[in-house]
Design a protein around this motif. Structure first.
Motif, PDB file in Angstrom:
ATOM      1  N   THR A  93      77.085 -37.496  62.545  1.00  0.00           N
ATOM      2  CA  THR A  93      76.918 -36.110  62.177  1.00  0.00           C
ATOM      3  C   THR A  93      78.038 -35.369  61.735  1.00  0.00           C
ATOM      4  O   THR A  93      78.202 -34.509  60.816  1.00  0.00           O
ATOM      5  N   THR A 241      81.678 -28.604  67.874  1.00  0.00           N
ATOM      6  CA  THR A 241      80.449 -28.270  67.527  1.00  0.00           C
ATOM      7  C   THR A 241      79.419 -28.677  68.900  1.00  0.00           C
ATOM      8  O   THR A 241      79.635 -29.447  69.539  1.00  0.00           O
ATOM      9  N   GLY A 244      73.732 -31.328  68.843  1.00  0.00           N
ATOM     10  CA  GLY A 244      72.880 -30.643  67.805  1.00  0.00           C
ATOM     11  C   GLY A 244      71.401 -30.731  68.514  1.00  0.00           C
ATOM     12  O   GLY A 244      71.034 -31.788  69.341  1.00  0.00           O
ATOM     13  N   ILE A 245      70.406 -30.119  67.901  1.00  0.00           N
ATOM     14  CA  ILE A 245      68.929 -30.192  68.341  1.00  0.00           C
ATOM     15  C   ILE A 245      68.366 -31.004  67.041  1.00  0.00           C
ATOM     16  O   ILE A 245      68.281 -30.274  66.033  1.00  0.00           O
ATOM     17  N   VAL A 264      69.417 -32.877  75.749  1.00  0.00           N
ATOM     18  CA  VAL A 264      70.157 -31.958  74.895  1.00  0.00           C
ATOM     19  C   VAL A 264      70.384 -30.713  75.559  1.00  0.00           C
ATOM     20  O   VAL A 264      71.655 -30.041  75.444  1.00  0.00           O
ATOM     21  N   GLU A 265      69.616 -30.149  76.412  1.00  0.00           N
ATOM     22  CA  GLU A 265      69.594 -28.864  76.772  1.00  0.00           C
ATOM     23  C   GLU A 265      70.625 -28.878  78.072  1.00  0.00           C
ATOM     24  O   GLU A 265      71.372 -27.718  78.187  1.00  0.00           O
ATOM     25  N   ASN A 268      74.090 -28.777  76.521  1.00  0.00           N
ATOM     26  CA  ASN A 268      74.710 -27.665  75.747  1.00  0.00           C
ATOM     27  C   ASN A 268      74.781 -26.564  77.064  1.00  0.00           C
ATOM     28  O   ASN A 268      75.693 -25.433  76.641  1.00  0.00           O
ATOM     29  N   TRP A 284      77.799 -21.764  67.753  1.00  0.00           N
ATOM     30  CA  TRP A 284      76.559 -22.009  68.406  1.00  0.00           C
ATOM     31  C   TRP A 284      75.473 -21.584  67.484  1.00  0.00           C
ATOM     32  O   TRP A 284      74.082 -22.170  67.554  1.00  0.00           O
ATOM     33  N   ASN A 287      72.858 -24.387  65.940  1.00  0.00           N
ATOM     34  CA  ASN A 287      71.395 -24.834  66.702  1.00  0.00           C
ATOM     35  C   ASN A 287      70.519 -23.571  66.338  1.00  0.00           C
ATOM     36  O   ASN A 287      69.466 -23.672  67.255  1.00  0.00           O
ATOM     37  N   LYS A 288      71.012 -22.631  65.963  1.00  0.00           N
ATOM     38  CA  LYS A 288      70.053 -21.251  65.866  1.00  0.00           C
ATOM     39  C   LYS A 288      69.420 -21.413  64.488  1.00  0.00           C
ATOM     40  O   LYS A 288      68.769 -20.330  64.289  1.00  0.00           O
ATOM     41  N   ARG A 312      76.779 -25.585  57.425  1.00  0.00           N
ATOM     42  CA  ARG A 312      77.510 -25.480  58.680  1.00  0.00           C
ATOM     43  C   ARG A 312      79.074 -25.404  58.397  1.00  0.00           C
ATOM     44  O   ARG A 312      79.849 -24.863  58.949  1.00  0.00           O
TER      45      ARG A 312
END
Length: 757
Positions: A93, A241, A244-245, A264-265, A268, A284, A287-288, A312
């Motif tokens: 990524t 970074t 990622g989601i 993942v949560e 983070n 952040w 991921n939004k 990004r």
């Protein structure tokens, strides 16, 4: 005594000063209370944002809340990176960001070399290649624990090289600390291969890099600005970074079992504990992004689409490069992650404003006693100009007010236009003044009663009505709609028609070609635009209507001044118009002529002019000023010969007069409607319309003026609000760039700080 014009002006100036002071204090308080959380709007860029409404062409842009990000060009990135090393460390990524960085900063042979590297089959190898702008390196380290990574972190220096070290050569690049390091949190590999111990492995990798991270961006933005001015470099920076989601539904079976939302949560959440909410290490916002699986993800569900990956990277480059770009140029449009640049002109204007205010307040008593108001009037006028300049920098140049992107929404624009029309119509009042287009009666020929075709009140009303629509047009970004653009082009042509008509009427009526009059007009047209070009760091042609109006005034002045005794002979006048039309067309359209003129202007006045912009603006309306000149000459000739006003339709009592009025009205209505139908239907793009516009713009303009005078009732009333706006239309047009809009009229101002911080 309060009715004295000088005292009234003094009260108005005092009110302006008080309002400016209150606004400054109020916004400073707001900035102190709210801005402490994000003084330079870095968090706004790195932690929040939204997609813009869909544009007419179907595109959307990501917009941080409270600031403006820009799409850096290859040239601007080359200036920012300055040939230095940029390192990307992580998994595939992060390699995707590396490839996008290569695309953004490569050109020519470098791009060819990058494509050859892309064809390599070894996906897990380190990659390095040199471009014209930077040394790009990718280190394959999905666990963030390699020897190569720690070697880079240990050698990392947040400060740029000293100017004494000289120019950065290719040999020295490897000896210097990287200018930018982008690390990928090892979340996917920890989740995929770490088993039940994934979180401990993740924590161990993060804890290993924390000691090497540079200070937060917000903590040293001001020092970066100073460093950039002194050395021309940028402060080096490391970004990490987040995990990622992914698009969980598209993950393969093996990946979906290990890369779960819970894992993942959890990773983070650990990053959020290590780096507090006001930290600028982690973008952040990655991921939004509200994403759509089919559009914003690759087919594997793990990698983002090329558009999202590019976005990004744009966010990282905005966080890294904007501060230096703003320090180099006050006209830089990005407002994310920047501090207010230094402006010596603003400081001088504030000092002069204080002196002007003190002089005005101190001299008011002398005005009341002696009545000698010349000095006070100058102080008031000077103070009001300084207030306008200070407010422009306060609103647009500094970072006190928020800046927001404009979006065209046809319904909102249409509602605003309807409201403006209704307000204008409700301000209709009786015209008690005689139509007189001249400002002096000393040289008026015997029996001359002034032009009846278009009085000063009507011309101001027309300018104000058009100016209201133009302000709404710019605010609502209606240039995105071709049909609106075509109408606004007519309004600009209408301004130039009125200007050519009014100046010609004055010259023919008074025969006043004095240097004093010439200087007064040029001063009035250019004062604000020239002052703002120094204050705001913009070019003179940024406020293009001022140089365009100046050009056409000088053309009309020179044309009528040369052989001015022949102006009474209509044949000679028409010959001069035709000759001047050809000469100005040659001057405007011939390559190299405007370029030479712009160099001369810069050498004489240090004013920057964009020749291509001027060529475009002047060329679009290169005939309509001469139409105004010819009509003014015809009206003047008829007025003098007949000793009465001209074109007073609806006043005749004979059958022939009534028939002529009805016929002319019908022709004008038909001409305007036909023009609108043809241009909106058969000219499908801007290029085609712009080609035809100089040849046909006179049709609706002449038609409207005749219709405006088609009946006695219409002629005897005027719209007071548009009339007032028209009397200051030039000032309104120039000031809109900074107190109605911002960023050279590319964005709009917002009060306070945007929601969602």
């Amino acid at each position: 005594m309060s009715s004295d014009p000088e005292l009234t002006t003094a009260h108005v100036s005092t009110l302006n000063f008080c309002i400016l002071l209150i606004l400054l204090l109020t916004t400073l308080q707001t900035r102190h209370e709210v801005g402490l959380r994000d003084p330079h709007q870095c968090l706004a860029l790195l932690q929040n944002g939204t997609w813009s409404p869909v544009a007419p062409d179907g595109s959307q842009r990501w917009e941080p809340r409270g600031c403006r990000m820009v799409e850096h060009t290859t040239d601007s990135l080359c200036t920012c990176l300055n040939g230095r090393k940029v390192v990307f460390v992580g998994d595939s990524t992060i390699r995707q960001l590396f490839w996008n960085a290569g695309k953004k900063v490569t050109r020519g042979h470098s791009e060819t070399r990058m494509k050859r590297i892309l064809q390599s089959d070894n996906k897990h190898a380190d990659i390095s290649f040199r471009t014209d702008c930077a040394q790009l390196e990718f280190i394959w380290d999905p666990w963030l624990n390699s020897t190569a990574l720690y070697g880079i972190l240990k050698a990392f220096d947040p400060l740029p090289p000293s100017p004494r070290e000289g120019t950065i050569t290719e040999m020295k690049v490897n000896e210097l600390s990287p200018v930018l390091v982008v690390l990928g949190a090892p979340g996917f590999w920890a989740a995929r291969y770490g088993g039940d111990d994934y979180l401990n492995l993740f924590k161990r990798a993060i804890n290993g890099i924390v000691p090497y991270l540079s200070p937060d961006l917000d903590s040293n933005i001001s020092s970066i600005m100073t460093t950039t001015r002194n050395s021309g470099g940028v402060t080096n920076k490391i970004f990490l970074t987040p995990v990622g989601i992914p698009n969980y539904e598209s993950l393969s079976l093996n990946r979906s079992k290990s890369i779960t939302p819970g894992r993942v949560e959890a990773m983070n959440n650990h990053l959020a504990q290590v780096f507090p909410g006001n930290s600028t290490y982690i973008p952040w916002v990655f991921n939004k992004f509200p994403v759509r699986p089919g559009k914003h993800f690759d087919t594997d569900g793990l990698h983002a689409s090329e558009d999202v990956a590019s976005l990004r990277l744009d966010i990282i480059f905005n966080a890294f490069c904007n501060t230096a770009a703003s320090a180099r140029s006050r006209s830089f449009r990005g407002t994310c992650c920047v501090a207010a640049p230094e402006n010596d002109v603003f400081v001088a204007a504030c000092m002069l404003l204080g002196l002007a205010a003190g002089f005005t307040f101190g001299a008011r008593r002398a005005l009341e006693v002696s009545g000698d108001a010349a000095g006070v009037r100058f102080g008031l006028a000077f103070g009001n100009i300084l207030i306008a300049l200070v407010w422009c920098w306060y609103a647009d140049g500094a970072s006190f007010l928020g800046k927001a992107e404009r979006h065209y929404q046809q319904s909102a624009f249409a509602r605003a236009c309807v409201i403006w029309l209704m307000v204008s119509a409700l301000s209709s009042v009786q015209n008690t003044q005689q139509p007189d287009g001249s400002s002096s009666s000393k040289r008026v020929p015997p029996g001359y009663r002034g032009p009846g075709y278009m009085s000063r009140i009507q011309s101001n009303e027309m300018k104000g009505l058009m100016q209201g629509f133009i302000l709404l047009y710019h605010y609502h970004y209606a240039s995105q709609a071709l049909w609106v653009y075509k109408i606004i082009r007519l309004f600009i042509a209408g301004y130039l028609y009125i200007s050519g008509y009014a100046h010609t009427q004055y010259f023919l009526t008074t025969n006043d070609f004095s240097v004093q009059r010439l200087i007064e007009i040029l001063f009035r047209i250019n004062l604000l635009s020239v002052s703002l070009s120094y204050m705001m760091g913009t070019t003179y042609t940024s406020y293009y209507f001022a140089p365009v109006a100046t050009f056409w005034y000088l053309v009309s002045y020179m044309m009528l001044f040369i052989f001015k005794s022949r102006n009474r002979d209509m044949r000679w006048l028409l010959f001069k118009v035709l000759l001047t039309t050809k000469l100005t067309e040659w001057f405007i359209l011939t390559p190299g002529v405007l370029e030479t003129a712009s160099k001369i202007m810069y050498a004489l006045f240090f004013i920057s002019i964009d020749p291509e912009e001027m060529r475009f603006r002047l060329g679009l309306d290169r005939y309509i000023p001469f139409v105004g000149i010819v009509v003014a000459a015809l009206v003047h000739r008829a007025s003098v010969r007949r000793a009465r006003t001209v074109l007073q339709l609806g006043c005749g009592k004979t059958t022939l007069s009534l028939r002529f009025t009805r016929l002319l009205t019908a022709i004008c209505i038909g001409g305007v409607l036909t023009f609108l139908y043809v241009t909106q239907t058969y000219l499908p793009d801007k290029k085609t319309y712009n080609h035809m516009h100089p040849l046909i713009s006179w049709i609706p303009i002449l038609g409207y003026v005749v219709l405006r005078n088609s009946t006695r009732r219409l002629r005897d009333r005027f719209l007071s609000i548009p009339h007032y706006l028209g009397s200051i239309s030039l000032e309104t047009y120039v000031l809109q760039y900074h107190i109605w809009l911002c960023g050279d009229a590319t964005a709009k101002l917002t009060v306070g700080y945007a929601e969602g911080r």
